[in-house]
Scaffold this motif. Structure first.
Motif, PDB file in Angstrom:
ATOM      1  N   GLN A   1       1.420  80.038  67.662  1.00  0.00           N
ATOM      2  CA  GLN A   1       0.383  78.747  68.210  1.00  0.00           C
ATOM      3  C   GLN A   1      -0.326  79.591  69.564  1.00  0.00           C
ATOM      4  OE1 GLN A   1       1.777  74.621  67.912  1.00  0.00           O
ATOM      5  NE2 GLN A   1       3.492  75.535  67.322  1.00  0.00           N
ATOM      6  N   VAL A   2       0.413  80.340  70.059  1.00  0.00           N
ATOM      7  CA  VAL A   2      -0.069  80.900  71.435  1.00  0.00           C
ATOM      8  C   VAL A   2      -0.052  82.442  71.349  1.00  0.00           C
ATOM      9  CG1 VAL A   2       0.037  78.804  72.816  1.00  0.00           C
ATOM     10  CG2 VAL A   2       1.894  80.508  72.694  1.00  0.00           C
ATOM     11  N   ARG A   3      -0.860  83.128  72.193  1.00  0.00           N
ATOM     12  CA  ARG A   3      -0.461  84.732  72.426  1.00  0.00           C
ATOM     13  C   ARG A   3      -0.197  84.883  73.705  1.00  0.00           C
ATOM     14  NH1 ARG A   3      -4.746  88.867  73.078  1.00  0.00           N
ATOM     15  NH2 ARG A   3      -6.187  87.545  73.060  1.00  0.00           N
ATOM     16  N   PRO A   4       0.922  85.361  74.196  1.00  0.00           N
ATOM     17  CA  PRO A   4       1.235  85.697  75.475  1.00  0.00           C
ATOM     18  C   PRO A   4       0.486  86.843  76.121  1.00  0.00           C
ATOM     19  CG  PRO A   4       3.056  86.257  74.207  1.00  0.00           C
ATOM     20  CD  PRO A   4       2.134  85.711  73.263  1.00  0.00           C
ATOM     21  N   LEU A   5      -0.260  87.027  77.257  1.00  0.00           N
ATOM     22  CA  LEU A   5      -1.131  87.980  77.812  1.00  0.00           C
ATOM     23  C   LEU A   5      -0.308  88.763  78.647  1.00  0.00           C
ATOM     24  CD1 LEU A   5      -4.496  85.951  78.506  1.00  0.00           C
ATOM     25  CD2 LEU A   5      -3.910  87.192  76.333  1.00  0.00           C
ATOM     26  N   ALA A   6       0.672  88.092  79.556  1.00  0.00           N
ATOM     27  CA  ALA A   6       1.353  88.942  80.385  1.00  0.00           C
ATOM     28  C   ALA A   6       2.396  88.032  81.119  1.00  0.00           C
ATOM     29  CB  ALA A   6       0.528  89.407  81.493  1.00  0.00           C
ATOM     30  N   VAL A   7       3.487  88.508  81.732  1.00  0.00           N
ATOM     31  CA  VAL A   7       4.415  87.815  82.422  1.00  0.00           C
ATOM     32  C   VAL A   7       4.142  87.741  83.954  1.00  0.00           C
ATOM     33  CG1 VAL A   7       6.262  87.859  80.897  1.00  0.00           C
ATOM     34  CG2 VAL A   7       5.963  89.614  82.545  1.00  0.00           C
ATOM     35  N   THR A   8       4.306  86.814  84.796  1.00  0.00           N
ATOM     36  CA  THR A   8       3.880  87.170  86.031  1.00  0.00           C
ATOM     37  C   THR A   8       5.038  87.833  86.984  1.00  0.00           C
ATOM     38  OG1 THR A   8       4.642  84.919  86.327  1.00  0.00           O
ATOM     39  CG2 THR A   8       2.325  84.950  86.325  1.00  0.00           C
ATOM     40  N   GLY A   9       5.306  88.721  86.696  1.00  0.00           N
ATOM     41  CA  GLY A   9       6.166  89.837  87.478  1.00  0.00           C
ATOM     42  C   GLY A   9       5.803  91.192  87.698  1.00  0.00           C
TER      43      GLY A   9
END
Length: 78
Positions: A49-57
């Motif tokens: 349903q979604v595509r993760p682009l990045a983690v905030t770290g």
């Protein structure tokens, strides 16, 4: 927002009372992206349903080793 400056993007902050409302609007096409928690994002990603682009770290998260950190996803500009 550091993300905006690093990526040279213009983002409108839309405050939500919780992640569920934010993800409902994301899935409904009312917003283009969400800064959300890793477990929920990964669940929705596994469901396609979604595509993760990045983690905030600074780097990759052990919970999502295939998702880059936002600093490596954005080209640093000054």
């Amino acid at each position: 927002m550091p993300f905006m400056h690093m990526g040279q993007v213009n983002i409108l902050h839309v405050p939500y009372r919780g992640g569920a409302q934010a993800y409902n609007d994301l899935l409904g096409g009312r917003v283009d992206m969400v800064f959300g928690n890793i477990p929920e994002a990964l669940r929705l990603s596994r469901e396609g349903q979604v595509r993760p682009l990045a983690v905030t770290g600074a780097g990759r998260s052990p919970q999502a080793p295939d998702v880059p950190g936002w600093q490596s996803s954005c080209r640093a500009t000054r």
